[in-house]
Design a protein around this motif. Structure first.
Motif, PDB file in Angstrom:
ATOM      1  N   UNK A  62      11.070  -1.958 -14.617  1.00  0.00           N
ATOM      2  CA  UNK A  62       9.626  -2.120 -14.765  1.00  0.00           C
ATOM      3  C   UNK A  62       9.017  -1.938 -13.390  1.00  0.00           C
ATOM      4  N   UNK A  63       7.997  -1.113 -13.286  1.00  0.00           N
ATOM      5  CA  UNK A  63       7.316  -0.936 -12.015  1.00  0.00           C
ATOM      6  C   UNK A  63       6.499  -2.173 -11.682  1.00  0.00           C
ATOM      7  N   UNK A  64       6.328  -2.428 -10.395  1.00  0.00           N
ATOM      8  CA  UNK A  64       5.550  -3.589  -9.975  1.00  0.00           C
ATOM      9  C   UNK A  64       4.116  -3.500 -10.486  1.00  0.00           C
ATOM     10  N   UNK A  65       3.541  -2.300 -10.494  1.00  0.00           N
ATOM     11  CA  UNK A  65       2.180  -2.143 -11.006  1.00  0.00           C
ATOM     12  C   UNK A  65       2.106  -2.502 -12.485  1.00  0.00           C
ATOM     13  N   UNK A 121       2.763   6.366  -0.235  1.00  0.00           N
ATOM     14  CA  UNK A 121       2.154   7.333  -1.148  1.00  0.00           C
ATOM     15  C   UNK A 121       3.138   8.451  -1.489  1.00  0.00           C
ATOM     16  N   UNK A 122       3.716   9.092  -0.463  1.00  0.00           N
ATOM     17  CA  UNK A 122       4.629  10.200  -0.730  1.00  0.00           C
ATOM     18  C   UNK A 122       5.853   9.721  -1.494  1.00  0.00           C
ATOM     19  N   UNK A 141       0.833  -1.198   0.000  1.00  0.00           N
ATOM     20  CA  UNK A 141       0.000   0.000   0.000  1.00  0.00           C
ATOM     21  C   UNK A 141       0.869   1.251   0.000  1.00  0.00           C
ATOM     22  N   UNK A 142       0.679   2.090  -1.011  1.00  0.00           N
ATOM     23  CA  UNK A 142       1.403   3.346  -1.087  1.00  0.00           C
ATOM     24  C   UNK A 142       2.784   3.254  -1.685  1.00  0.00           C
ATOM     25  N   UNK A 143       3.193   2.074  -2.168  1.00  0.00           N
ATOM     26  CA  UNK A 143       4.516   1.904  -2.762  1.00  0.00           C
ATOM     27  C   UNK A 143       4.368   1.237  -4.125  1.00  0.00           C
TER      28      UNK A 143
END
Length: 687
Positions: free
Chosen positions: A235-238, A518-519, A197-199
């Motif tokens: 590559x981003x995890x998302x 998130x930040x 969450x947030x990363x």
């Protein structure tokens, strides 16, 4: 000493997929190939003699001496396994210890040892730099699990390399491998994929075949030392999750096929699935990790030091490795996507491709309500009709009142912002980020919101922006204040909107903020990096504009009574970095950020409880809750001073502490003088 040519090679852990692929590739290149493992190999290989042996037992030493092994490829290392911690420790540490004992001794025939390791040895934390080079291992850092075992294993290998001058030791730290037997594949194959969450972590992927080729090149050529082996780019995890879900959705989609059976739903890992920019290439850094017994080696072997270099394996500044006598110089080439194993498209004739081709799939049309053509046309043209109506209304109001009631430019900016967000939502996972996780297209979509704060809320007046170069590297140095880093946002907006050649500024932020949910994701996505010297060096090497705040959290956390009084600039590390990078230093004075959150106190115990550098108390925070986080509309002024050129200084000048501190004081005095001058030009705090 002539380079070692492997003739009798032993592969441990040959029953796992990576070991089997390494054995298959090594078989035609060495005269005698042996493999050992506790389980039977995946497939029989006639050119390899298999022995049932467990590296966790001392029998491995007898096996090495009896078979007169001169090269050992140690792949029986668990770096990606669902086993318990005890099994991993026994395999990685105890097993490696037995292998090293079998390779040691004056009578040992072993002349080369290749050990598989993992990038997990570096660990992960908010204080770490964005990239790890081979020498950045912290042997004393507290670790657990696989990281602890890998650290202990490599310490044993390092001590062995120091003792055994006759044996060349190579350690390959592999990235996340893309294959069906890894934890990454199992994670992405879950029905519901959990996320942090947030990363949004960055992944460096490595194809199984590329990992095997790196092992082969390290075995047949003289490349001793420790090397990072990973794919080019991140590559981003998302993105990885979205691509995996899209692949599963495609497999579950109902199709009417002509002569083709239905495919089983599964997550397939191949070239191009988790690598949206094409097939990954191996990139090994030429730096050698200290402590691997390399000091004091003969100069005649220095020409062979460096990264694994061959066709399709990129290593900056290094020639390709000479092929072994049993292999062709072109024995391995990148395999095009869609070609069979061992087959290149150019090696097949058109007739063979026609015979091997399959009939095209006939996809069933999408079911659903289709609107009439006039309604669809009206739907497309509705925004244009709305803008025309607003324009006519604006003209009518101007005629009646004599002034502009509706600002069409602002309305167009809002429409553009909505359109950009819509297009970004449609692109899905098919977008590219740089190695730091920066997404320029996504960042530029928020320029409209930042311009509203810049132009209307804080009414920023910017001078001297022409001192920022239109191209090339530069180090921007500014004062820091205001509890939250809004001054960095306004500097970035000023360069992008006021400069004749808009450029993105890459700001360095404190490591504490990179560990916040998130930040940290937002900072990475908008181009910020960790305030680490290595990140600064890498960004300047890419000719980026880098923004640093030498005051750090001391500037943003100082009380309101000390406003516009610069704190100490540390030991001048930014000056040393600029000298080494030959980058000009551009001082920046910011006025207005001190008043957006007038800090009247600091709750130290609360800050330590949450791991923050400070917990501010303002006239509105925390008394008004979230409303207290709204910044006050102060009047801002930003001045870019003429650059300080350090290009004529030699690189050794960065080690002259007296010169570095003198330049740092000059930059600090320039910024402080600019603050006083702009305070005089400002009519009031909110005017």
């Amino acid at each position: 000493m002539p380079p070692h040519v492997p003739r009798r090679v032993l592969i441990t852990g040959v029953s796992n997929p990576l070991g089997a692929e390494v054995a298959r590739r090594l078989a035609p290149q060495v005269p005698h190939l042996f493999g050992c493992d506790v389980a039977d190999p995946l497939s029989a290989l006639e050119a390899m003699d298999f022995v049932h042996a467990d590296t966790r037992l001392s029998v491995i030493g007898k096996l090495v001496r009896q078979l007169r092994i001169d090269t050992v490829v140690h792949l029986a290392v668990m770096v990606d396994s669902p086993h318990d911690e005890r099994s991993i420790h026994e395999t990685d540490v105890i097993g490696t210890m037995n292998v090293l004992v079998g390779c040691s001794g004056p009578a040992s025939p072993v002349r080369r040892l290749v050990v598989k390791s993992s990038q997990a040895i570096y660990g992960a934390g908010p204080h770490d730099p964005s990239f790890f080079s081979e020498e950045m291992i912290n042997w004393d850092r507290p670790a657990s699990g696989v990281t602890r075992d890998l650290l202990e294993m490599e310490q044993l290998v390092s001590e062995f390399a120091l003792r055994s001058d006759a044996c060349e030791v190579t350690v390959l730290r592999l990235g996340f491998r893309v294959s069906e037997d890894t934890s990454l594949a199992r994670y992405l194959s879950l029905p519901i994929v959990p996320v942090f969450a947030g990363f949004d972590p960055r992944l460096q992927l490595l194809h199984e075949e590329d990992a095997a080729e790196a092992m082969v090149r390290a075995t047949v050529a003289d490349h001793h030392g420790a090397f990072n082996v990973a794919g080019e780019g991140v590559v981003l995890l998302s993105q990885a999750i979205a691509l995996a879900l899209a692949a599963r959705a495609e497999d579950h989609r109902p199709r009417r096929t002509a002569g083709l059976p239905h495919r089983r739903p599964c997550v397939r890992f191949r070239h191009g699935l988790l690598e949206p920019r094409g097939r990954v290439r191996l990139e090994a850094c030429p730096q050698l990790a200290p402590g691997y017994g390399l000091a004091g080696r003969g100069q005649e072997r220095g020409a062979h030091r460096g990264a694994v270099a061959a066709t399709g394996i990129r290593a900056a500044g290094l020639p390709a490795a000479a092929p072994p006598p049993h292999a062709s110089p072109h024995s391995w080439r990148p395999r095009p996507f869609g070609a069979r194993r061992g087959e290149l498209i150019a090696e097949t004739t058109p007739g063979q491709r026609r015979r091997n081709s399959q009939k095209a799939e006939i996809v069933a049309p999408r079911q659903g309500l289709r609107l009439p053509k006039p309604v669809r046309r009206l739907r497309r043209q509705a925004p244009m009709y709305a803008l025309q109506a607003v324009s006519q209304l604006s003209d009518r109001l101007r005629q009646l009142t004599g002034r502009d009631i509706i600002d069409l430019n602002r309305i167009m900016e809002v429409v553009q912002f909505i359109y950009q967000q819509r297009e970004l939502a449609r692109r899905g996972p098919n977008y590219a980020v740089d190695d730091f996780g920066f997404d320029p297209q996504w960042t530029e979509s928020f320029i409209t919101a930042f311009k509203t704060l810049y132009r209307d809320y804080w009414r920023v007046e910017t001078t001297g922006v022409e001192h920022v170069p239109s191209s090339g590297r530069a180090l921007l140095v500014a004062n820091h204040a205001g509890v939250l880093p809004w001054d960095g946002t306004m500097i970035k907006t000023a360069v992008f909107t006021e400069h004749p050649h808009p450029r993105h500024v890459r700001a360095l932020v404190a490591s504490q903020f990179m560990g916040m949910p998130v930040l940290s994701w937002f900072l990475r996505r908008t181009g910020q990096a960790v305030g680490h010297p290595d990140d600064t060096r890498r960004l300047l090497a890419r000719d980026e504009l880098v923004l640093v705040f030498p005051e750090g959290t001391r500037g943003t956390g100082k009380g309101f009574k000390n406003r516009y009084r610069l704190t100490r600039f540390g030991r001048g590390g930014f000056v040393a970095t600029a000298i080494r990078a030959k980058a000009p230093i551009i001082p920046i004075s910011v006025v207005g950020s001190e008043e957006i959150y007038p800090m009247i106190g600091d709750l130290g115990p609360v800050a330590r409880l949450f791991g923050l550098p400070y917990f501010p108390v303002t006239p509105f925070w925390p008394w008004l809750g979230p409303l207290g986080m709204i910044p006050l509309p102060s009047k801002w002024r930003i001045q870019f001073h003429p650059p300080i050129d350090v290009s004529d200084l030699p690189a050794k000048a960065a080690e002259d502490q007296h010169l570095v501190m003198a330049l740092a004081d000059e930059v600090r005095e320039t910024i402080q003088r600019g603050i006083y001058e702009n305070l005089k030009l400002r009519r009031g705090v909110f005017l």
